[in-house]
Scaffold this motif. Sequence first.
Motif, short mmCIF file in Angstrom:
data_model
loop_
_atom_site.label_atom_id
_atom_site.label_comp_id
_atom_site.label_asym_id
_atom_site.label_seq_id
_atom_site.Cartn_x
_atom_site.Cartn_y
_atom_site.Cartn_z
N SER A 19 0.84 -1.20 0.00
CA SER A 19 0.00 0.00 0.00
C SER A 19 0.88 1.24 0.00
O SER A 19 1.80 1.37 0.81
CB SER A 19 -0.91 0.01 1.23
OG SER A 19 -1.83 -1.05 1.18
N THR A 20 0.59 2.15 -0.91
CA THR A 20 1.35 3.40 -1.01
C THR A 20 0.39 4.55 -1.30
O THR A 20 -0.65 4.33 -1.93
CB THR A 20 2.43 3.28 -2.11
OG1 THR A 20 3.28 4.44 -2.08
CG2 THR A 20 1.81 3.14 -3.48
N PRO A 21 0.66 5.74 -0.82
CA PRO A 21 -0.29 6.84 -1.02
C PRO A 21 -0.42 7.24 -2.49
O PRO A 21 0.57 7.37 -3.20
CB PRO A 21 0.33 7.99 -0.21
CG PRO A 21 1.26 7.34 0.75
CD PRO A 21 1.80 6.14 0.04
N ARG A 22 -1.66 7.46 -2.90
CA ARG A 22 -1.92 8.10 -4.19
C ARG A 22 -1.99 9.61 -3.99
O ARG A 22 -1.54 10.39 -4.81
CB ARG A 22 -3.23 7.58 -4.79
CG ARG A 22 -3.53 8.13 -6.19
CD ARG A 22 -4.94 7.77 -6.63
NE ARG A 22 -5.16 6.34 -6.69
CZ ARG A 22 -4.87 5.57 -7.74
NH1 ARG A 22 -4.33 6.12 -8.82
NH2 ARG A 22 -5.12 4.28 -7.72
N SER A 23 -2.55 10.02 -2.83
CA SER A 23 -2.56 11.43 -2.46
C SER A 23 -2.59 11.51 -0.93
O SER A 23 -3.12 10.63 -0.27
CB SER A 23 -3.77 12.16 -3.05
OG SER A 23 -4.98 11.65 -2.54
N PHE A 24 -2.00 12.58 -0.40
CA PHE A 24 -1.97 12.74 1.06
C PHE A 24 -1.77 14.22 1.40
O PHE A 24 -1.22 14.99 0.60
CB PHE A 24 -0.85 11.90 1.69
CG PHE A 24 0.54 12.27 1.25
CD1 PHE A 24 1.33 13.13 2.02
CD2 PHE A 24 1.07 11.78 0.07
CE1 PHE A 24 2.61 13.48 1.62
CE2 PHE A 24 2.35 12.12 -0.34
CZ PHE A 24 3.13 12.98 0.44
N SER A 25 -2.24 14.61 2.58
CA SER A 25 -2.10 15.99 3.05
C SER A 25 -0.95 16.04 4.06
O SER A 25 -0.93 15.27 5.01
CB SER A 25 -3.39 16.47 3.72
OG SER A 25 -4.45 16.49 2.79
#
Length: 223
Positions: A19-25
């Motif tokens: 699992s890896t971020p596609r988008s993050f804040s």
Amino acid sequence: MRLINTNSVRQWTKVQKISTPRSFSEWCPHCQEKVTFTTTAHQHDPQRTCVSSSSKCPGCDHHVGIWAIGRPGEDVSEVYIHPNTGAPHQPKEVESFLNEAIFRSYVSTVEAYNSGNYVATAVCCRRTLEGLFQSFLPEEKKNQNLHRAIQSVASSVDLSAPISNLANVLRKGGNLGAHFDMEKEPDETMAFQMLELLENLIEYLHVLPNEINNLEQTLDRDA
């Protein structure tokens, strides 16, 4: 690299079961603003069970690197961002121990520090300190100055000498920020020291007594 909170991930994707971020804040390491990053160019590294990717800050257009480290048997990875700068000072979780006005003043102190306004940090420290000590005083004594308020609380609440001295150091630092003096102005180091001491005082005066009381009640119920 800096570990980021997985709660800040808006969307996940999987690359070779990692699992890896596609988008993050997250706070941008370059412009110090909180933005939403979108990742591209995912690369799987099977020997180190990680996925690297790239992103650009939508505000300043600087590049950041992201690494998602896989864990056997777990769906969510540890996620790191590079470079390791830009993380703001996070307020302590003390909202439930303080009244609303004091908590707002404390958060303003943290925000002033994170914005790089160290004079305002010193002034906000002093303002929060006033609120902390006034909360221990009866209504007829709440209008006295901070020095007298510290003395009044120290005489009625069991404060050790170091805690009383700590409060007076913050008072003097706040005075330094409140009055104009080109030769004596709070810098980042002093502002951060004041903020940490303020947080220690909040813990001592408000959080610790509450937690002790909770433990006493638990022990009494189990006795």
